[in-house]
Each structure stands twice: as C-alpha cells, then as structure tokens.
Write an enzyme that holds these catalytic residues in place. Structure first.
Site, mmCIF file in Angstrom:
data_model
loop_
_atom_site.group_PDB
_atom_site.id
_atom_site.type_symbol
_atom_site.label_atom_id
_atom_site.label_comp_id
_atom_site.label_asym_id
_atom_site.label_seq_id
_atom_site.Cartn_x
_atom_site.Cartn_y
_atom_site.Cartn_z
ATOM 1 N N LYS A 103 0.855 -1.213 0.083
ATOM 2 C CA LYS A 103 -0.055 0.096 0.001
ATOM 3 C C LYS A 103 0.846 1.290 -0.073
ATOM 4 O O LYS A 103 0.741 2.174 -0.812
ATOM 5 C CB LYS A 103 -0.728 0.000 1.258
ATOM 6 C CG LYS A 103 -1.946 -1.096 1.285
ATOM 7 C CD LYS A 103 -2.825 -0.856 2.603
ATOM 8 C CE LYS A 103 -2.045 -0.957 3.873
ATOM 9 N NZ LYS A 103 -1.465 -2.330 4.247
ATOM 10 N N ARG A 138 12.329 -1.598 11.007
ATOM 11 C CA ARG A 138 11.090 -1.254 11.484
ATOM 12 C C ARG A 138 10.450 -2.146 12.625
ATOM 13 O O ARG A 138 10.455 -3.284 12.517
ATOM 14 C CB ARG A 138 9.800 -1.213 10.595
ATOM 15 C CG ARG A 138 9.148 0.103 10.564
ATOM 16 C CD ARG A 138 8.167 -0.032 9.405
ATOM 17 N NE ARG A 138 6.868 -0.466 9.927
ATOM 18 C CZ ARG A 138 5.760 -0.429 8.996
ATOM 19 N NH1 ARG A 138 5.882 0.379 7.904
ATOM 20 N NH2 ARG A 138 4.816 -0.746 9.446
ATOM 21 N N ARG A 192 11.656 -6.381 4.988
ATOM 22 C CA ARG A 192 11.518 -4.939 5.356
ATOM 23 C C ARG A 192 12.111 -4.956 6.784
ATOM 24 O O ARG A 192 13.016 -4.131 6.939
ATOM 25 C CB ARG A 192 10.215 -4.489 5.298
ATOM 26 C CG ARG A 192 10.239 -3.041 5.508
ATOM 27 C CD ARG A 192 8.912 -2.381 4.971
ATOM 28 N NE ARG A 192 7.896 -2.690 6.126
ATOM 29 C CZ ARG A 192 6.424 -2.624 6.046
ATOM 30 N NH1 ARG A 192 6.098 -1.635 5.121
ATOM 31 N NH2 ARG A 192 5.701 -2.757 7.059
ATOM 32 N N ARG A 230 -0.372 -8.264 13.443
ATOM 33 C CA ARG A 230 -0.845 -7.348 12.425
ATOM 34 C C ARG A 230 -1.896 -8.126 11.318
ATOM 35 O O ARG A 230 -2.853 -7.539 10.830
ATOM 36 C CB ARG A 230 0.339 -6.747 11.865
ATOM 37 C CG ARG A 230 0.896 -5.698 12.556
ATOM 38 C CD ARG A 230 2.287 -4.963 12.318
ATOM 39 N NE ARG A 230 2.327 -4.773 10.893
ATOM 40 C CZ ARG A 230 3.486 -4.543 10.427
ATOM 41 N NH1 ARG A 230 4.588 -5.201 10.867
ATOM 42 N NH2 ARG A 230 3.519 -4.143 9.147
HETATM 43 P P1 ADP Z 1 1.078 -1.856 7.708
HETATM 44 O O1 ADP Z 1 0.015 -1.654 6.792
HETATM 45 O O2 ADP Z 1 2.406 -2.522 7.061
HETATM 46 O O3 ADP Z 1 0.724 -2.570 8.949
HETATM 47 P P2 ADP Z 1 1.191 0.891 8.468
HETATM 48 O O4 ADP Z 1 2.245 1.797 8.443
HETATM 49 O O5 ADP Z 1 -0.182 1.276 7.770
HETATM 50 O O6 ADP Z 1 1.593 -0.505 8.069
HETATM 51 O O7 ADP Z 1 0.577 0.839 10.138
HETATM 52 C C1 ADP Z 1 1.590 0.559 11.106
HETATM 53 C C2 ADP Z 1 0.707 0.436 12.639
HETATM 54 O O8 ADP Z 1 0.129 1.739 12.538
HETATM 55 C C3 ADP Z 1 -0.350 -0.454 12.644
HETATM 56 O O9 ADP Z 1 -0.336 -1.643 13.048
HETATM 57 C C4 ADP Z 1 -1.398 0.379 13.790
HETATM 58 O O10 ADP Z 1 -0.832 0.216 15.045
HETATM 59 C C5 ADP Z 1 -1.074 1.565 13.501
HETATM 60 N N1 ADP Z 1 -2.171 2.485 12.620
HETATM 61 C C6 ADP Z 1 -1.781 3.003 11.303
HETATM 62 N N2 ADP Z 1 -3.036 3.149 10.669
HETATM 63 C C7 ADP Z 1 -4.052 3.080 11.756
HETATM 64 C C8 ADP Z 1 -5.459 3.367 11.784
HETATM 65 N N3 ADP Z 1 -6.140 3.780 10.719
HETATM 66 N N4 ADP Z 1 -5.991 2.978 12.985
HETATM 67 C C9 ADP Z 1 -5.334 2.587 14.130
HETATM 68 N N5 ADP Z 1 -3.881 2.251 14.136
HETATM 69 C C10 ADP Z 1 -3.565 2.656 12.842
#
Ligand code: ADP
Length: 188
Positions: free
Chosen positions: A14, A134, A128, A145
C-alpha cells in the site's frame, strides 16, 4: 480530482504504490502509519500514547485516530485530492470517513484493494524488518498485524464493494507490474 483509499494486508505494498501514485497525480499521500511513526519518533503526546499499539501491532484507538484524519483532510493541500493509506482500518473508521467526506463535500473516487497472499506478505515484511529495522516487522508482531487485519480491516472489502467503490489489483507481483495494473483500474 483523485480521492483514493488503499486497502490490503500489511505487506501488500500500500505504502509503495500509494506514494508513487500520489507523485504522479500530485496529491498528498496520507498514511496514518507514517503519521503515528513520526509522532513516536518525536515523542509527541500522540506518539507517547500510540507507541505501545504500534509495537504490538494493535490498532491505535479510534479516539486518537479519527480526529487526526479530520485535521489532515482539512489542510489546504488536499483541495485537488488525496490518497489515504492505512485508513480506514475498521468499520467504525470507514463509517466516520463516509460522514466526514459528505460533510466536507469530497466524494471518494474509489477504493483500491491490493490482494496479496499470506506467504508473500510474510516474506516481504520479514525482509523489510531486516533492511529498515522497523520495530513492528518482527515475526510475532507481523502475525498479530495479520490477525488484526483479518478481524478488523478485511470486512471493509465488502463495505466498499456494497457501495460499488471497490477495485482490486493483484499485488503478488513485482512492484512495477502492480503499478502498471493499478494505473489501468484507477483510470487517472
Ligand atoms: P502496515 O500496513 O504494514 O501494517 P502501517 O504503517 O499502515 O503499516 O501501520 C502500522 C501501525 O500503525 C499499525 O499496526 C497500527 O498500530 C497503526 N495504525 C496505522 N493506521 C491506523 C489506523 N487507521 N487506525 C489505527 N491504528 C493505525
């Protein structure tokens, strides 16, 4: 006008695709994950509250997330559109966004669902974790996740399919091929 949401499991690509597309369309790429990571790095009030959720792979509570999105979509650079990546992530967030977009008169164009198999996303995230360091790309957190994604976020596929907004792209392919297929379906 480009107003898109990217959906898909962690590791589907994404961030990569949303970033590239936002450059070609000249609209901001809004990643709630990036916003939270920056807040954690700077140890702001938000960052201190969000940290434990990011580290465990749980969703940051909606009361911290919704207001942040409302504020971000009120910034002037969103006038020509935006690409949302990582938001919405549960039905409550999607319902909130629906209402917000009506209120600010910014209708959504479409929702891109990046489809990727479990073994593909697992190996990308582990890779990654090794390369970027990370802190949530460790095996236990990755599994959590994926569980959180299945339970909370996957229902949004039907949510947007029912609203005739959903398009899907096969994301088990190399980055360039996904980008090419993406351009065909978003028609911009
Ligand atoms: P990925 O899609 O690889 O898990 P992201 O950068 O989108 O990576 O998200 C990393 C973390 O940030 C999530 O595991 C969560 O803890 C938090 N997070 C991101 N977006 C949201 C959201 N819309 N609502 C709640 N938590 C979020």
């Amino acid at each position: 006008m480009t107003r898109l949401i990217f959906l898909g499991p962690p590791g589907a690509g994404k961030g990569t695709q949303a970033k590239q597309l936002s450059h070609s369309c000249d609209v901001p790429h809004i990643s709630t994950g990036d916003i939270f990571r920056a807040a954690v790095a700077q140890q702001t009030e938000l960052g201190k509250k969000a940290q434990s959720y990011l580290n465990s792979g749980e969703l940051v509570p909606d009361e911290l997330t919704l207001g942040l999105v409302r504020e971000r979509l009120a910034v002037e650079d969103t006038e020509q559109g935006w690409i949302l990546d990582g938001f919405p992530r549960n039905v409550e967030q999607a319902t909130f966004l629906d209402e917000l977009l009506q209120e600010i008169e910014q209708p959504l164009d479409c929702v891109v669902n990046l489809e990727a198999h479990d073994e593909v996303v697992l190996s990308r995230l582990i890779q990654r974790g090794l390369v970027e360091g990370r802190s949530d790309d460790t095996e236990d957190t990755i599994r959590n996740r994926l569980d959180v994604y299945r339970k909370n976020t996957e229902p949004l596929i039907d949510f947007y399919r029912n609203r005739q907004k959903l398009v899907s792209v096969n994301s088990n392919q190399p980055i360039e091929k996904v980008a090419e297929d993406l351009l065909k379906v978003v028609e911009i």
